[in-house]
Design a protein around this motif. Structure first.
Motif, PDB file in Angstrom:
ATOM      1  N   ASP A  43      62.189  35.671  61.588  1.00  0.00           N
ATOM      2  CA  ASP A  43      63.503  35.801  62.214  1.00  0.00           C
ATOM      3  C   ASP A  43      64.545  36.281  61.195  1.00  0.00           C
ATOM      4  O   ASP A  43      65.605  35.669  61.016  1.00  0.00           O
ATOM      5  CB  ASP A  43      63.936  34.475  62.854  1.00  0.00           C
ATOM      6  N   VAL A  44      64.196  37.382  60.515  1.00  0.00           N
ATOM      7  CA  VAL A  44      65.112  38.001  59.552  1.00  0.00           C
ATOM      8  C   VAL A  44      65.490  39.389  60.058  1.00  0.00           C
ATOM      9  O   VAL A  44      64.704  40.043  60.735  1.00  0.00           O
ATOM     10  CB  VAL A  44      64.495  38.102  58.135  1.00  0.00           C
ATOM     11  N   PRO A  45      66.694  39.833  59.717  1.00  0.00           N
ATOM     12  CA  PRO A  45      67.113  41.155  60.184  1.00  0.00           C
ATOM     13  C   PRO A  45      66.474  42.312  59.423  1.00  0.00           C
ATOM     14  O   PRO A  45      66.473  43.443  59.898  1.00  0.00           O
ATOM     15  CB  PRO A  45      68.624  41.138  59.996  1.00  0.00           C
ATOM     16  N   ILE A  46      65.933  42.033  58.212  1.00  0.00           N
ATOM     17  CA  ILE A  46      65.385  43.105  57.374  1.00  0.00           C
ATOM     18  C   ILE A  46      64.045  42.664  56.775  1.00  0.00           C
ATOM     19  O   ILE A  46      63.935  41.567  56.222  1.00  0.00           O
ATOM     20  CB  ILE A  46      66.356  43.482  56.237  1.00  0.00           C
ATOM     21  N   ALA A  47      63.063  43.547  56.865  1.00  0.00           N
ATOM     22  CA  ALA A  47      61.781  43.367  56.180  1.00  0.00           C
ATOM     23  C   ALA A  47      61.378  44.738  55.657  1.00  0.00           C
ATOM     24  O   ALA A  47      61.592  45.758  56.325  1.00  0.00           O
ATOM     25  CB  ALA A  47      60.718  42.809  57.114  1.00  0.00           C
ATOM     26  N   LEU A  48      60.810  44.766  54.450  1.00  0.00           N
ATOM     27  CA  LEU A  48      60.522  46.031  53.777  1.00  0.00           C
ATOM     28  C   LEU A  48      59.192  45.988  53.031  1.00  0.00           C
ATOM     29  O   LEU A  48      58.801  44.938  52.521  1.00  0.00           O
ATOM     30  CB  LEU A  48      61.599  46.343  52.726  1.00  0.00           C
ATOM     31  N   ILE A  49      58.569  47.142  52.930  1.00  0.00           N
ATOM     32  CA  ILE A  49      57.553  47.365  51.905  1.00  0.00           C
ATOM     33  C   ILE A  49      58.222  48.317  50.934  1.00  0.00           C
ATOM     34  O   ILE A  49      58.554  49.458  51.274  1.00  0.00           O
ATOM     35  CB  ILE A  49      56.257  47.977  52.479  1.00  0.00           C
ATOM     36  N   SER A  50      58.471  47.815  49.751  1.00  0.00           N
ATOM     37  CA  SER A  50      59.229  48.542  48.743  1.00  0.00           C
ATOM     38  C   SER A  50      58.322  48.912  47.578  1.00  0.00           C
ATOM     39  O   SER A  50      57.570  48.068  47.088  1.00  0.00           O
ATOM     40  CB  SER A  50      60.370  47.646  48.239  1.00  0.00           C
ATOM     41  N   LEU A  51      58.378  50.162  47.161  1.00  0.00           N
ATOM     42  CA  LEU A  51      57.642  50.613  45.982  1.00  0.00           C
ATOM     43  C   LEU A  51      58.654  50.904  44.887  1.00  0.00           C
ATOM     44  O   LEU A  51      59.626  51.637  45.106  1.00  0.00           O
ATOM     45  CB  LEU A  51      56.813  51.847  46.310  1.00  0.00           C
ATOM     46  N   VAL A  52      58.451  50.305  43.726  1.00  0.00           N
ATOM     47  CA  VAL A  52      59.408  50.415  42.635  1.00  0.00           C
ATOM     48  C   VAL A  52      58.960  51.521  41.690  1.00  0.00           C
ATOM     49  O   VAL A  52      57.926  51.430  41.038  1.00  0.00           O
ATOM     50  CB  VAL A  52      59.556  49.071  41.891  1.00  0.00           C
ATOM     51  N   ASP A  53      59.756  52.580  41.654  1.00  0.00           N
ATOM     52  CA  ASP A  53      59.503  53.732  40.807  1.00  0.00           C
ATOM     53  C   ASP A  53      60.303  53.555  39.508  1.00  0.00           C
ATOM     54  O   ASP A  53      60.940  52.529  39.298  1.00  0.00           O
ATOM     55  CB  ASP A  53      59.907  55.006  41.565  1.00  0.00           C
ATOM     56  N   SER A  54      60.339  54.554  38.659  1.00  0.00           N
ATOM     57  CA  SER A  54      61.010  54.425  37.359  1.00  0.00           C
ATOM     58  C   SER A  54      62.510  54.206  37.483  1.00  0.00           C
ATOM     59  O   SER A  54      63.094  53.493  36.678  1.00  0.00           O
ATOM     60  CB  SER A  54      60.723  55.646  36.490  1.00  0.00           C
ATOM     61  N   ASP A  55      63.147  54.801  38.494  1.00  0.00           N
ATOM     62  CA  ASP A  55      64.598  54.659  38.600  1.00  0.00           C
ATOM     63  C   ASP A  55      65.084  54.281  39.996  1.00  0.00           C
ATOM     64  O   ASP A  55      66.275  54.258  40.259  1.00  0.00           O
ATOM     65  CB  ASP A  55      65.289  55.953  38.164  1.00  0.00           C
TER      66      ASP A  55
END
Length: 167
Positions: A43-55
């Protein structure tokens, strides 16, 4: 604001999302279903699959957020990839590490952040599965177990993509 740290092994870690050939690719139903389920389950407004690049951190899949990426310097996920366990910040506005972060003081007004690092077989974490709420709250042990299971699904999909790209 505490800028997202850089892991000692960042060059090797950065090779992972590039080897996946996944950065800046179109949405994929398999990932979109996981983040939509996570948003509903918690029950959250935001969910993500995030990939962390160099910048930057780039969102392979997003629910409830229009932005496709943010700067790595202000990313919460940049902190989560440094860990093996889930990073939970119950109230970012009350946490001195994040209280003046522009993602807390402005849109999307992050309060709860829970980021599960996507640790691949190589031991590197290219990113996270994360939950974001605009209200402070705690996660209990069952919540963490569910988030961990969803993270494992994402890792399995990423691993399958690596095998296909190697193949």
């Amino acid at each position: 604001m505490l800028a997202a740290p850089t892991p000692d092994n960042d060059a090797k870690r950065l090779a992972v999302p590039h080897a996946l050939l996944i950065l800046d690719t179109p949405p994929e139903e398999r990932f979109d279903k996981i983040v939509a389920f996570a948003a509903a389950e918690f029950d959250v407004p935001i969910a993500l699959i995030s990939l962390v690049d160099s910048d930057r951190q780039w969102f392979k899949s997003r629910f409830g957020l229009s932005a496709c990426e943010t700067s790595r310097d202000i990313s919460f996920c940049g902190h989560a990839i440094m860990r093996t366990d889930i990073l939970v910040i119950p109230d970012a506005a009350a946490d001195e590490r994040f209280a003046d972060n522009p993602l807390v003081t402005g849109d999307p007004y992050i309060r709860l952040y829970a980021g599960a690092p996507l640790i691949l077989q190589s031991g590197h974490s290219p990113g996270t599965l994360c939950l974001i709420d605009t209200k402070p709250r705690q996660l209990d042990e069952l919540d963490l177990a569910i988030l961990s299971t969803l993270r494992d699904l994402v890792v399995k999909e990423l691993s399958n993509a690596m095998e296909t790209s190697d193949g």
